[in-house]
Design a protein around this motif. Structure first.
Motif, PDB file in Angstrom:
ATOM      1  N   ASN A 116     164.342 -39.544  44.902  1.00  0.00           N
ATOM      2  CA  ASN A 116     163.169 -38.661  44.793  1.00  0.00           C
ATOM      3  C   ASN A 116     163.457 -37.440  43.922  1.00  0.00           C
ATOM      4  OD1 ASN A 116     160.459 -38.184  45.391  1.00  0.00           O
ATOM      5  ND2 ASN A 116     160.962 -36.846  47.127  1.00  0.00           N
ATOM      6  N   GLN A 118     163.518 -42.777  41.558  1.00  0.00           N
ATOM      7  CA  GLN A 118     163.110 -43.845  42.466  1.00  0.00           C
ATOM      8  C   GLN A 118     163.928 -43.874  43.751  1.00  0.00           C
ATOM      9  OE1 GLN A 118     163.382 -47.398  40.062  1.00  0.00           O
ATOM     10  NE2 GLN A 118     161.316 -47.164  39.234  1.00  0.00           N
ATOM     11  N   ASP A 172     166.102 -35.693  43.741  1.00  0.00           N
ATOM     12  CA  ASP A 172     166.976 -34.708  44.388  1.00  0.00           C
ATOM     13  C   ASP A 172     168.400 -34.872  43.853  1.00  0.00           C
ATOM     14  OD1 ASP A 172     168.543 -33.134  46.054  1.00  0.00           O
ATOM     15  OD2 ASP A 172     167.326 -33.560  47.841  1.00  0.00           O
TER      16      ASP A 172
END
Length: 337
Positions: free
Chosen positions: A111, A108, A113
């Motif tokens: 993303n 959330q 990453d």
């Protein structure tokens, strides 16, 4: 080799030694400051470094940190007390649940990453394990607070009515007005006298029976010209920045049209503030609709009052519970000067 080069080398060596020594002292002092104990709750230590990092992550200034440090320390103490109470009850949160919440936030907020996630944690001086611990702490605190939650259904009608009578000022409404306007502003540096002459002619047309909306679509430079000069919203006095417009508008009764009057236009300054521009325009206003000030009826605000009372009861219950837990624990707070 001469004496002077030796002296120069000696001075340089002393200078570098002093710099290194001072830097070492600064680093040592900084380390002591970071590890200073801000609070102790039973066997748990809260360092000033933890509190400082939390405030730094919110971009607090040095003055804001000084003013709000006690608030952050108290919040940390409350969370630790909640964890002790949680553990005393023999409750536990499965590691799998923490991992699910960890992965959910990763998706959330970042993303998915992981590299960006690690970089952000590193910038905050936090490891992934410490981040997981903070998630666990937050979940436990929210759970313990939720056990003292009160719903609005628990609030009696008598209490709602009593609150309404004692707090009528909270439900007072300002007088509001929906305005329409015709504005004459300079296009080619026309003097104010020319603008006023144009406005008086239009005011005469309105007095002769022409519809305000039709005239507003054909005359002037109002940004609402295509909408017949309609502002489109009900507006209170405090929402109108221009003193001249505010004073004229709230002298009008519903359906009234003002005489032409001059207004010094406002503009946004480079620093973001709004002030007078030095440019003049001439306005004609119509009070399309007027709502008088008053107090909202009880039935209209009943749900709002029930929620307010429920929140107050809940906050009192939480404070009482934390006070009782704190009485059974060892708590010491030591804020920096």
């Amino acid at each position: 080799m001469g004496i002077k080069p030796l002296i120069k080398r000696g001075i340089m060596a002393v200078f570098l030694t002093v710099i290194t020594f001072n830097h070492s002292l600064w680093a040592q002092d900084n380390l002591i400051e970071i590890n200073r104990v801000a609070a102790k709750v039973n066997n748990e230590i809260v360092t000033w470094g933890e509190i400082d990092r939390a405030m730094t992550s919110l971009n607090f200034t040095t003055m804001e940190k000084k003013d709000r440090a006690s608030e952050f320390v108290d919040g940390k103490v409350d969370r630790l007390l909640s964890i002790y109470a949680f553990n005393d009850k023999g409750m536990a949160i499965p590691d799998s649940y923490i991992e699910q919440e960890y992965n959910k936030r990763l998706i959330q907020e970042f993303n998915g990453d992981r590299r960006l996630f690690r970089d952000v944690l590193r910038s905050k001086g936090m490891s992934q394990m410490e981040y997981r611990d903070s998630i666990r702490e937050q979940i436990i605190y929210q759970h313990m607070m939720a056990t003292r939650r009160r719903l609005k259904e628990d609030v009696s009608p008598d209490r709602v009515e009593e609150f309404y009578k004692k707090n009528e000022y909270r439900f007072r409404t300002d007088q509001k007005i929906r305005l329409k306007e015709i504005v004459f502003s300079p296009i080619a540096d026309e003097p104010l006298s020319v603008l006023m002459q144009q406005a008086r002619k239009v005011r005469g047309d309105l007095a002769a029976g022409e519809k305000f909306e039709d005239v507003a679509r054909k005359q002037g430079q109002s940004p609402y010209r295509e909408d017949g000069g309609d502002w489109g919203v009900m507006t209170s006095s405090r929402e109108i920045r221009s003193q001249e417009i505010r004073e004229q508008a709230f002298e009008l009764k519903e359906g009234d049209v003002s005489q032409p009057f001059k207004v010094e236009l406002l503009e946004r300054k480079p620093d973001g503030s709004v002030g007078k521009s030095g440019k003049l325009a001439v306005y004609i206003l119509k009070a399309d609709k007027v709502e008088n000030s008053g107090i909202r009826p009880l039935e209209e605000v009943r749900d709002e009052i029930e929620n307010l009372i429920a929140e107050e009861i809940e906050a009192n219950a939480q404070r009482k519970w934390l006070t009782n837990v704190k009485a059974d624990a060892y708590v010491r707070i030591n804020l920096p000067e």
